[in-house]
Write a protein that holds these residues in place. Structure first.
Motif, PDB file in Angstrom:
ATOM      1  N   ASP A  20       0.817  -1.221   0.000  1.00 11.48           N
ATOM      2  CA  ASP A  20       0.000   0.000   0.000  1.00 11.48           C
ATOM      3  C   ASP A  20       0.848   1.266   0.000  1.00 11.48           C
ATOM      4  N   ASP A  21       2.123   1.160   0.328  1.00  8.80           N
ATOM      5  CA  ASP A  21       3.022   2.319   0.326  1.00  8.80           C
ATOM      6  C   ASP A  21       3.619   2.601  -1.051  1.00  8.80           C
ATOM      7  N   ALA A  24       3.012   6.201  -2.614  1.00  9.14           N
ATOM      8  CA  ALA A  24       3.748   7.274  -1.936  1.00  9.14           C
ATOM      9  C   ALA A  24       5.250   7.136  -2.174  1.00  9.14           C
ATOM     10  N   THR A  68       6.306   7.526   9.642  1.00 12.41           N
ATOM     11  CA  THR A  68       5.011   8.210   9.678  1.00 12.41           C
ATOM     12  C   THR A  68       4.944   9.055  10.952  1.00 12.41           C
ATOM     13  N   ASP A  72      -0.733  10.328  12.031  1.00  6.96           N
ATOM     14  CA  ASP A  72      -1.000  10.288  10.595  1.00  6.96           C
ATOM     15  C   ASP A  72      -0.173   9.166   9.964  1.00  6.96           C
ATOM     16  N   THR A  74       0.471   8.451   6.984  1.00  2.00           N
ATOM     17  CA  THR A  74       1.002   8.756   5.652  1.00  2.00           C
ATOM     18  C   THR A  74       2.511   8.530   5.601  1.00  2.00           C
ATOM     19  N   TYR A  75       2.957   7.898   4.537  1.00  2.00           N
ATOM     20  CA  TYR A  75       4.375   7.610   4.281  1.00  2.00           C
ATOM     21  C   TYR A  75       5.161   8.914   4.126  1.00  2.00           C
ATOM     22  N   LEU A  76       6.160   9.132   5.000  1.00  2.00           N
ATOM     23  CA  LEU A  76       7.030  10.309   4.917  1.00  2.00           C
ATOM     24  C   LEU A  76       8.434   9.953   4.446  1.00  2.00           C
TER      25      LEU A  76
END
Length: 178
Positions: A20-21, A24, A68, A72, A74-76
């Protein structure tokens, strides 16, 4: 199979990278400064990135974590211990933030500390090593702050924009950790 637990710090959470990453991660490959700092010159298709994410999720010789924020998912970026040599209890380290807008916020330092802690405390490694290019003193400073020591230099290993760059070899041993 290698257990890859979620690692929680003060500001960030490291969670295992999943397929799923891929979107990103693929998008992060467009950040020119991140690519320069990691010396990434090749280009990748989305399908190659998706297959990479799928492969690393199952690997027993590496741990790949998405960086992350606590609130959150979300991939950083990513932080990785790869090339794990179980017999010699050693691994290589790498990190990449997804965008230069994430630099200077402490995420890289915290992610580095968390993965080093995991490497020594959970994986029972003896040695973690890395290479950092000589044009990235900010990263060198972070690695030294965490406890990495400079071992040497690989001269002229990266040709970037017509100029050769050196790679600095650094490592931390289990008795230097902590």
């Amino acid at each position: 199979m290698l257990t890859k637990p979620i690692l929680t710090g003060e500001c960030i959470v490291l969670r295992p990278i999943t397929v799923d990453d891929a979107a990103a991660m693929f998008a992060s490959l467009a950040d020119e400064e991140s690519m320069r700092l990691t010396g990434t010159q090749q280009t990748f298709t989305f399908e190659q990135v998706r297959q990479h994410c799928q492969r690393i999720a199952q690997a027993d010789d590496r741990v790949d974590y998405a960086i992350t924020l606590k609130d959150d998912p979300t991939y950083l970026g990513e932080v990785v211990l790869n090339e794990i040599d179980w017999h010699n209890r050693s691994a290589s380290f790498r990190i990449a933030l997804a965008s230069k807008t994430l630099f200077g916020k402490g995420y890289g330092t915290e992610a580095t500390q968390l993965i080093v802690d995991f490497g020594f405390q959970t994986l029972k490694l003896h040695r973690i090593e890395l290479e950092v290019y000589d044009f990235n003193p900010r990263a060198q400073h972070i690695y030294e702050k965490v406890g990495f020591k400079k071992e040497g230099v690989r001269r002229d290993v990266l040709l970037w924009n017509g100029r050769y760059q050196n790679a600095i070899i650094m490592s931390i041993l289990e008795d230097e950790y902590g």
